[in-house]
Design a protein around this motif. Structure first.
Motif, mmCIF file in Angstrom:
data_model
loop_
_atom_site.group_PDB
_atom_site.id
_atom_site.type_symbol
_atom_site.label_atom_id
_atom_site.label_comp_id
_atom_site.label_asym_id
_atom_site.label_seq_id
_atom_site.Cartn_x
_atom_site.Cartn_y
_atom_site.Cartn_z
ATOM 1 N N ALA A 31 0.751 -1.093 0.044
ATOM 2 C CA ALA A 31 0.001 0.020 -0.025
ATOM 3 C C ALA A 31 0.799 1.519 -0.439
ATOM 4 O O ALA A 31 0.562 2.316 -0.863
ATOM 5 N N LEU A 32 1.877 1.229 0.807
ATOM 6 C CA LEU A 32 2.891 2.389 0.671
ATOM 7 C C LEU A 32 3.464 2.744 -0.457
ATOM 8 O O LEU A 32 3.571 3.592 -0.894
ATOM 9 N N VAL A 33 3.958 1.455 -1.221
ATOM 10 C CA VAL A 33 4.660 1.843 -2.273
ATOM 11 C C VAL A 33 3.638 2.180 -3.592
ATOM 12 O O VAL A 33 3.907 2.930 -4.314
ATOM 13 N N VAL A 34 2.309 1.588 -3.493
ATOM 14 C CA VAL A 34 1.397 1.972 -4.674
ATOM 15 C C VAL A 34 1.095 3.457 -4.394
ATOM 16 O O VAL A 34 0.870 4.024 -5.344
ATOM 17 N N GLN A 35 0.840 3.800 -3.173
ATOM 18 C CA GLN A 35 0.447 5.283 -2.930
ATOM 19 C C GLN A 35 1.366 6.223 -3.349
ATOM 20 O O GLN A 35 1.088 7.221 -3.955
ATOM 21 N N GLY A 36 2.821 5.703 -3.113
ATOM 22 C CA GLY A 36 3.960 6.608 -3.432
ATOM 23 C C GLY A 36 3.828 6.763 -5.011
ATOM 24 O O GLY A 36 4.084 7.867 -5.543
#
Length: 125
Positions: A31-36
Protein backbone atom coordinates in the motif's frame (compact mmCIF):
# COMPACT_ATOMS: atom_id res chain seq x y z
CA UNK A 1 3.16 -37.40 26.46
CA UNK A 2 5.70 -34.67 25.76
CA UNK A 3 5.01 -34.68 22.00
CA UNK A 4 1.28 -34.06 22.44
CA UNK A 5 1.98 -31.11 24.76
CA UNK A 6 4.37 -29.61 22.18
CA UNK A 7 1.80 -30.09 19.43
CA UNK A 8 -0.92 -28.42 21.50
CA UNK A 9 1.31 -25.49 22.49
CA UNK A 10 1.30 -23.74 19.08
CA UNK A 11 -2.21 -24.37 17.78
CA UNK A 12 -3.92 -23.87 14.43
CA UNK A 13 -5.42 -20.64 15.74
CA UNK A 14 -1.94 -19.29 16.45
CA UNK A 15 -0.83 -20.28 12.97
CA UNK A 16 -3.88 -18.61 11.40
CA UNK A 17 -3.30 -15.39 13.34
CA UNK A 18 0.39 -15.28 12.43
CA UNK A 19 -0.47 -15.83 8.76
CA UNK A 20 -2.97 -12.96 8.84
CA UNK A 21 -0.39 -10.77 10.60
CA UNK A 22 2.22 -11.62 7.97
CA UNK A 23 -0.20 -10.87 5.12
CA UNK A 24 -1.13 -7.53 6.75
CA UNK A 25 2.57 -6.67 7.03
CA UNK A 26 3.13 -7.44 3.34
CA UNK A 27 0.04 -5.44 2.28
CA UNK A 28 1.21 -2.51 4.40
CA UNK A 29 4.36 -2.18 2.31
CA UNK A 30 2.47 -2.76 -0.92
CA UNK A 31 0.00 0.00 0.00
CA UNK A 32 2.81 2.43 0.81
CA UNK A 33 4.65 1.77 -2.46
CA UNK A 34 1.46 1.92 -4.55
CA UNK A 35 0.40 5.22 -2.99
CA UNK A 36 3.89 6.65 -3.52
CA UNK A 37 3.84 5.66 -7.19
CA UNK A 38 0.29 6.97 -7.52
CA UNK A 39 1.43 10.31 -6.08
CA UNK A 40 4.19 10.64 -8.67
CA UNK A 41 1.93 9.55 -11.54
CA UNK A 42 -0.80 11.99 -10.46
CA UNK A 43 1.70 14.83 -10.33
CA UNK A 44 3.13 14.03 -13.77
CA UNK A 45 -0.33 13.56 -15.28
CA UNK A 46 -1.55 16.91 -13.95
CA UNK A 47 1.59 18.66 -15.18
CA UNK A 48 1.26 17.09 -18.63
CA UNK A 49 -2.36 18.18 -18.83
CA UNK A 50 -1.59 21.71 -17.68
CA UNK A 51 1.46 22.47 -19.84
CA UNK A 52 -0.24 22.47 -23.28
CA UNK A 53 -3.15 24.51 -21.99
CA UNK A 54 -0.88 27.06 -20.32
CA UNK A 55 1.36 27.29 -23.38
CA UNK A 56 -1.67 27.93 -25.60
CA UNK A 57 -3.18 30.55 -23.29
CA UNK A 58 -0.12 32.47 -22.23
CA UNK A 59 2.33 31.85 -25.07
CA UNK A 60 5.08 30.63 -22.76
CA UNK A 61 7.59 28.60 -24.71
CA UNK A 62 8.95 26.53 -21.84
CA UNK A 63 6.83 25.66 -18.86
CA UNK A 64 8.01 23.71 -15.84
CA UNK A 65 6.86 23.62 -12.24
CA UNK A 66 8.77 26.78 -11.31
CA UNK A 67 7.18 28.88 -14.04
CA UNK A 68 3.79 27.30 -13.32
CA UNK A 69 4.20 28.31 -9.67
CA UNK A 70 4.81 31.93 -10.78
CA UNK A 71 1.95 32.11 -13.29
CA UNK A 72 -0.72 29.95 -11.64
CA UNK A 73 -0.07 29.69 -7.92
CA UNK A 74 -3.53 28.32 -7.12
CA UNK A 75 -3.14 25.38 -9.50
CA UNK A 76 0.36 24.65 -8.27
CA UNK A 77 -0.77 24.71 -4.64
CA UNK A 78 -3.72 22.44 -5.48
CA UNK A 79 -1.43 20.04 -7.28
CA UNK A 80 0.99 19.93 -4.35
CA UNK A 81 -1.71 19.41 -1.74
CA UNK A 82 -3.36 16.64 -3.78
CA UNK A 83 -0.04 14.87 -4.24
CA UNK A 84 0.87 15.19 -0.58
CA UNK A 85 -2.63 14.01 0.37
CA UNK A 86 -2.20 10.88 -1.72
CA UNK A 87 1.12 10.16 -0.02
CA UNK A 88 -0.31 10.72 3.48
CA UNK A 89 -3.20 8.38 2.65
CA UNK A 90 -0.57 5.76 1.87
CA UNK A 91 1.16 6.45 5.18
CA UNK A 92 -2.15 6.03 7.02
CA UNK A 93 -2.83 2.72 5.23
CA UNK A 94 0.69 1.59 6.11
CA UNK A 95 0.27 2.54 9.77
CA UNK A 96 -3.11 0.82 10.08
CA UNK A 97 -1.98 -2.41 8.43
CA UNK A 98 1.31 -2.40 10.33
CA UNK A 99 -0.61 -1.86 13.59
CA UNK A 100 -2.93 -4.76 12.79
CA UNK A 101 0.07 -6.96 12.05
CA UNK A 102 1.89 -6.04 15.26
CA UNK A 103 -1.29 -6.39 17.30
CA UNK A 104 -1.93 -9.91 16.02
CA UNK A 105 1.67 -10.90 16.70
CA UNK A 106 1.31 -9.53 20.24
CA UNK A 107 -1.90 -11.49 20.81
CA UNK A 108 -0.23 -14.74 19.75
CA UNK A 109 2.87 -14.03 21.84
CA UNK A 110 0.81 -13.12 24.91
CA UNK A 111 -1.27 -16.28 24.60
CA UNK A 112 1.85 -18.41 24.24
CA UNK A 113 3.40 -16.70 27.28
CA UNK A 114 0.28 -17.42 29.33
CA UNK A 115 0.32 -21.05 28.21
CA UNK A 116 4.01 -21.34 29.08
CA UNK A 117 3.54 -19.83 32.53
CA UNK A 118 0.50 -22.04 33.17
CA UNK A 119 2.47 -25.14 32.22
CA UNK A 120 5.36 -24.00 34.40
CA UNK A 121 3.07 -23.63 37.41
CA UNK A 122 1.47 -27.04 36.82
CA UNK A 123 4.92 -28.71 36.58
CA UNK A 124 6.05 -27.12 39.87
CA UNK A 125 3.11 -28.52 41.82
Amino acid sequence: MTDSIADDFYTKKHLRLTRIAYIAKIFAWIALVVQGVWMVVHFIQAMNGYIPQAMYNSFIEELNFRTMWKHDTAFAALLLTESIGIFFRGVVYWLVLKGISLGLYMIVETDLNYKESAEGESNEQ
